[in-house]
Design a protein around this motif. Structure first.
Motif, PDB file in Angstrom:
ATOM      1  N   ALA A 120       0.832  -1.196   0.000  1.00  0.00           N
ATOM      2  CA  ALA A 120       0.000   0.000   0.000  1.00  0.00           C
ATOM      3  C   ALA A 120       0.871   1.251   0.000  1.00  0.00           C
ATOM      4  CB  ALA A 120      -0.907  -0.005   1.222  1.00  0.00           C
ATOM      5  N   GLY A 121       0.354   2.316  -0.579  1.00  0.00           N
ATOM      6  CA  GLY A 121       1.053   3.596  -0.557  1.00  0.00           C
ATOM      7  C   GLY A 121       1.605   3.987  -1.910  1.00  0.00           C
ATOM      8  N   ASP A 122       1.890   5.277  -2.058  1.00  0.00           N
ATOM      9  CA  ASP A 122       2.397   5.854  -3.299  1.00  0.00           C
ATOM     10  C   ASP A 122       3.864   5.463  -3.489  1.00  0.00           C
ATOM     11  OD1 ASP A 122       3.230   7.425  -5.406  1.00  0.00           O
ATOM     12  OD2 ASP A 122       2.528   9.311  -4.561  1.00  0.00           O
ATOM     13  N   PRO A 123       4.210   4.754  -4.563  1.00  0.00           N
ATOM     14  CA  PRO A 123       5.602   4.342  -4.756  1.00  0.00           C
ATOM     15  C   PRO A 123       6.564   5.483  -5.045  1.00  0.00           C
ATOM     16  CG  PRO A 123       4.278   3.778  -6.678  1.00  0.00           C
ATOM     17  CD  PRO A 123       3.326   4.246  -5.623  1.00  0.00           C
ATOM     18  N   SER A 124       6.040   6.654  -5.345  1.00  0.00           N
ATOM     19  CA  SER A 124       6.915   7.810  -5.561  1.00  0.00           C
ATOM     20  C   SER A 124       7.174   8.576  -4.272  1.00  0.00           C
ATOM     21  CB  SER A 124       6.324   8.746  -6.621  1.00  0.00           C
ATOM     22  OG  SER A 124       5.093   9.288  -6.177  1.00  0.00           O
ATOM     23  N   ASN A 125       6.584   8.119  -3.181  1.00  0.00           N
ATOM     24  CA  ASN A 125       6.807   8.729  -1.868  1.00  0.00           C
ATOM     25  C   ASN A 125       7.036   7.618  -0.859  1.00  0.00           C
ATOM     26  OD1 ASN A 125       6.402  11.594  -2.430  1.00  0.00           O
ATOM     27  ND2 ASN A 125       4.273  11.028  -2.845  1.00  0.00           N
ATOM     28  N   VAL A 126       8.304   7.386  -0.537  1.00  0.00           N
ATOM     29  CA  VAL A 126       8.684   6.248   0.304  1.00  0.00           C
ATOM     30  C   VAL A 126       9.378   6.747   1.569  1.00  0.00           C
ATOM     31  CG1 VAL A 126      10.056   4.129   0.438  1.00  0.00           C
ATOM     32  CG2 VAL A 126       8.972   4.780  -1.731  1.00  0.00           C
ATOM     33  N   ILE A 127       8.929   6.250   2.709  1.00  0.00           N
ATOM     34  CA  ILE A 127       9.624   6.494   3.982  1.00  0.00           C
ATOM     35  C   ILE A 127      10.429   5.244   4.281  1.00  0.00           C
ATOM     36  CG2 ILE A 127       9.379   6.956   6.442  1.00  0.00           C
ATOM     37  CD1 ILE A 127       6.451   7.634   4.203  1.00  0.00           C
ATOM     38  N   MET A 128      11.733   5.402   4.518  1.00  0.00           N
ATOM     39  CA  MET A 128      12.606   4.258   4.785  1.00  0.00           C
ATOM     40  C   MET A 128      13.061   4.238   6.234  1.00  0.00           C
ATOM     41  SD  MET A 128      15.152   3.389   1.613  1.00  0.00           S
ATOM     42  CE  MET A 128      15.633   1.857   2.449  1.00  0.00           C
ATOM     43  N   LEU A 129      13.078   3.047   6.801  1.00  0.00           N
ATOM     44  CA  LEU A 129      13.645   2.820   8.130  1.00  0.00           C
ATOM     45  C   LEU A 129      14.701   1.737   7.994  1.00  0.00           C
ATOM     46  CD1 LEU A 129      10.363   3.351   8.431  1.00  0.00           C
ATOM     47  CD2 LEU A 129      10.873   3.013  10.845  1.00  0.00           C
ATOM     48  N   GLY A 130      15.908   1.993   8.515  1.00  0.00           N
ATOM     49  CA  GLY A 130      17.004   1.054   8.345  1.00  0.00           C
ATOM     50  C   GLY A 130      17.697   0.705   9.650  1.00  0.00           C
ATOM     51  N   ALA A 131      18.223  -0.523   9.698  1.00  0.00           N
ATOM     52  CA  ALA A 131      19.050  -0.997  10.810  1.00  0.00           C
ATOM     53  C   ALA A 131      19.980  -2.044  10.239  1.00  0.00           C
ATOM     54  CB  ALA A 131      18.193  -1.610  11.915  1.00  0.00           C
ATOM     55  N   HIS A 132      21.214  -2.119  10.749  1.00  0.00           N
ATOM     56  CA  HIS A 132      22.097  -3.145  10.200  1.00  0.00           C
ATOM     57  C   HIS A 132      21.876  -4.470  10.903  1.00  0.00           C
ATOM     58  CE1 HIS A 132      25.415  -3.320  13.257  1.00  0.00           C
ATOM     59  NE2 HIS A 132      25.194  -2.024  13.430  1.00  0.00           N
ATOM     60  N   LEU A 133      21.952  -5.535  10.115  1.00  0.00           N
ATOM     61  CA  LEU A 133      21.632  -6.869  10.584  1.00  0.00           C
ATOM     62  C   LEU A 133      22.849  -7.633  11.084  1.00  0.00           C
ATOM     63  CD1 LEU A 133      19.466  -9.063  10.907  1.00  0.00           C
ATOM     64  CD2 LEU A 133      19.751  -9.605   8.479  1.00  0.00           C
ATOM     65  N   ASP A 134      24.036  -7.244  10.639  1.00  0.00           N
ATOM     66  CA  ASP A 134      25.252  -7.974  11.013  1.00  0.00           C
ATOM     67  C   ASP A 134      25.786  -7.518  12.356  1.00  0.00           C
ATOM     68  OD1 ASP A 134      25.909  -5.446   9.772  1.00  0.00           O
ATOM     69  OD2 ASP A 134      28.003  -6.099   9.710  1.00  0.00           O
TER      70      ASP A 134
END
Length: 488
Positions: A249-263
């Motif tokens: 769901a949501g507009d693909p031209s407006n993306v909020i990203m949340l990141g964390a490293h897995l290693d």
């Protein structure tokens, strides 16, 4: 942007039926964040580390198991999930030993990309280098002018600059190796010397502060001391992965990203660093899949090989087209958000768009009774590639090293090393702000096309050129300094 599918031995992938979903609200997402579930994730990651020689590091089985764990939690109908594969130079110190001037064995901490010695090791006179706590000891050429390090082991104090800078100078001044003593009390933490420095450094053994200071005092008193350093290291190229999951769901031209490293680092399972961020994103992904009514997409990223030099996130940002970079409207970085004695730093920088995410994070934490403050971005976590593309960014950081996290980059970074109350508060803050942006991006400006940093996408790509050259150089060196090479 292309994503590479990989076949993993995944068992028990979650299957769910498409149900009528409730409308998304920040309050619902906040209420869905539970301390018990965050703790369960940490226990699972700790068990993965324990089952894989105490580590979840890039290039080793514990990281593959961590990828499988995230995929088992995120491959659900409400998400599009991609695994982005890339290769990087893997390095591992299989053993390291330091022998002191009185023949005593001294505990030494291995560093990532530490050059190996010959099997016999290095036995040589110790030479002291000047201590400069203001500028950083042995960080600059002029600090070496009075030191004759030729064919010796240089005794160097840690801190003030990258360890690799000290080792390059030591090599330029003829040292055979470096004994690096810590700049704070306690067991020294691990660190990466950077794949780009393969072939440019001398071997190093990292020891405790009190031992190094005692040797320095004896040298200052006129004693002639000899020490030994042996490092058994291996280098090769290994495939690894980023895991990306975004709402359908949501507009693909407006993306909020949340990141964390897995290693994790090779020295430990990395449960605060960064199992805390990994757990937070898993719980947020679980919560977001239960709702509908998104105006904008939410994308979760679990980065690979961060501890080897931000490799996964820089690879991701280097592969974005201009249009794809434009679509990432905000990036939140959650790396170490459950430190045992936490501070509550909220990242913000020179991009005026940063405040659109930073201010509500800080406001939430203050309202929750936390002494939150704005902190500056550095150069050691996964926001770097996004900043260099001019993408507005923020995040939370609760501190590394004593006193906030004495187990930083050590084997003791286990489930007992996480303040779950702080982790819960920070995850709720992340949940509320992400949900608000999923509903509206009012006040969030487009990315800055003219980078505020002296570095931009061209710099990111240049970094990978350096790493590629480093990998080729590594193949020309001994793949392992002693014995047979091991692979995963």
């Amino acid at each position: 942007m292309k994503h590479t599918a990989i076949t993993l031995p995944l068992a028990g992938l979650l299957a769910s039926q498409v149900l009528a979903l409730e409308p998304l609200t920040p309050e619902k997402i906040e209420a869905d964040v539970k301390s018990e579930e965050l703790s369960n994730n940490l226990w699972d990651l700790d068990r993965i580390g324990a089952a894989n020689n105490g580590t979840r590091a890039f290039g080793l089985p514990g990281y593959l198991a961590s990828v499988e764990y995230v995929l088992n939690r995120t491959r659900v109908p409400e998400f599009d999930v991609h695994v982005q594969a890339f290769n990087h130079t893997f390095a591992q110190v299989r053993s390291i030993s330091v022998t002191g001037p009185d023949g005593e064995d001294v505990a030494a901490v291995p560093l990532i990309y530490n050059p190996g010695t010959e099997a016999a090791g290095i036995s040589a006179p110790l030479v002291d280098t000047p201590v400069d706590d203001e500028r950083g000891s042995a960080c600059f050429e002029d600090q070496w002018t009075s030191t004759d390090a030729t064919d010796k082991l240089a005794l160097v104090k840690r801190g003030g600059c990258a360890i690799s800078d000290k080792l390059k100078l030591a090599k330029a001044h003829g040292a055979l190796g470096v004994i690096l003593y810590n700049n704070v009390e306690g067991t020294p933490s691990s660190a990466t010397l950077g794949a780009e420095n393969i072939g440019l450094l001398v071997p190093v053994g990292t020891i405790q502060q009190d031992i190094g200071e005692a040797w320095s005092a004896r040298l200052a008193a006129g004693e002639q001391l000899t020490a030994s350093l042996t490092v058994d290291a291996e280098f090769d190229t290994r495939e690894t992965w980023n895991v990306l999951a975004e709402t359908k769901a949501g507009d693909p031209s407006n993306v909020i990203m949340l990141g964390a490293h897995l290693d994790s680092v090779q020295a430990g399972p990395g449960i605060n660093d960064d199992g805390s961020g990994t757990s937070a994103l898993l719980e947020l992904a679980t919560a977001f899949r239960a709702y509908d009514g998104f105006a904008n997409k939410v994308r979760f990223a679990w980065w690979g090989a961060e501890e080897s030099g931000l490799i996964g996130s820089l690879y991701y940002t280097s592969q974005l087209t201009e249009e794809e970079a434009d679509h990432v409207r905000f990036y939140f970085n959650y790396d170490m958000i459950g430190s045992p004695t936490p501070q509550f730093a909220v990242y913000t920088g020179d991009n005026e768009g940063d405040l659109a995410g930073a201010q509500p994070l800080k406001d939430y934490l203050v309202a929750a009774g936390r002494d939150a403050y704005f902190g500056s971005f550095g150069s050691s976590s996964d926001y770097v590639g996004f900043l260099e593309l001019g993408i507005p960014s923020s995040g939370i950081f609760t501190g590394a090293g004593a006193p906030t996290d004495p187990c930083y980059h050590l084997a003791c970074d286990t489930v007992s090393n996480v303040n779950v109350e702080a982790l819960t508060t920070n995850t709720k803050a992340a949940a509320v702000v992400a949900a608000r942006m999923a509903l509206s991006l009012e006040g969030v400006p487009p990315r800055t096309k003219t980078s505020l940093n002296p570095r931009d996408k061209s710099h990111i790509q240049a970094q990978f050129s350096k790493w590629k050259m480093a990998a080729e150089h590594a193949l020309l060196e001994k793949s392992c300094s002693h014995g047979e090479k091991t692979t995963v």
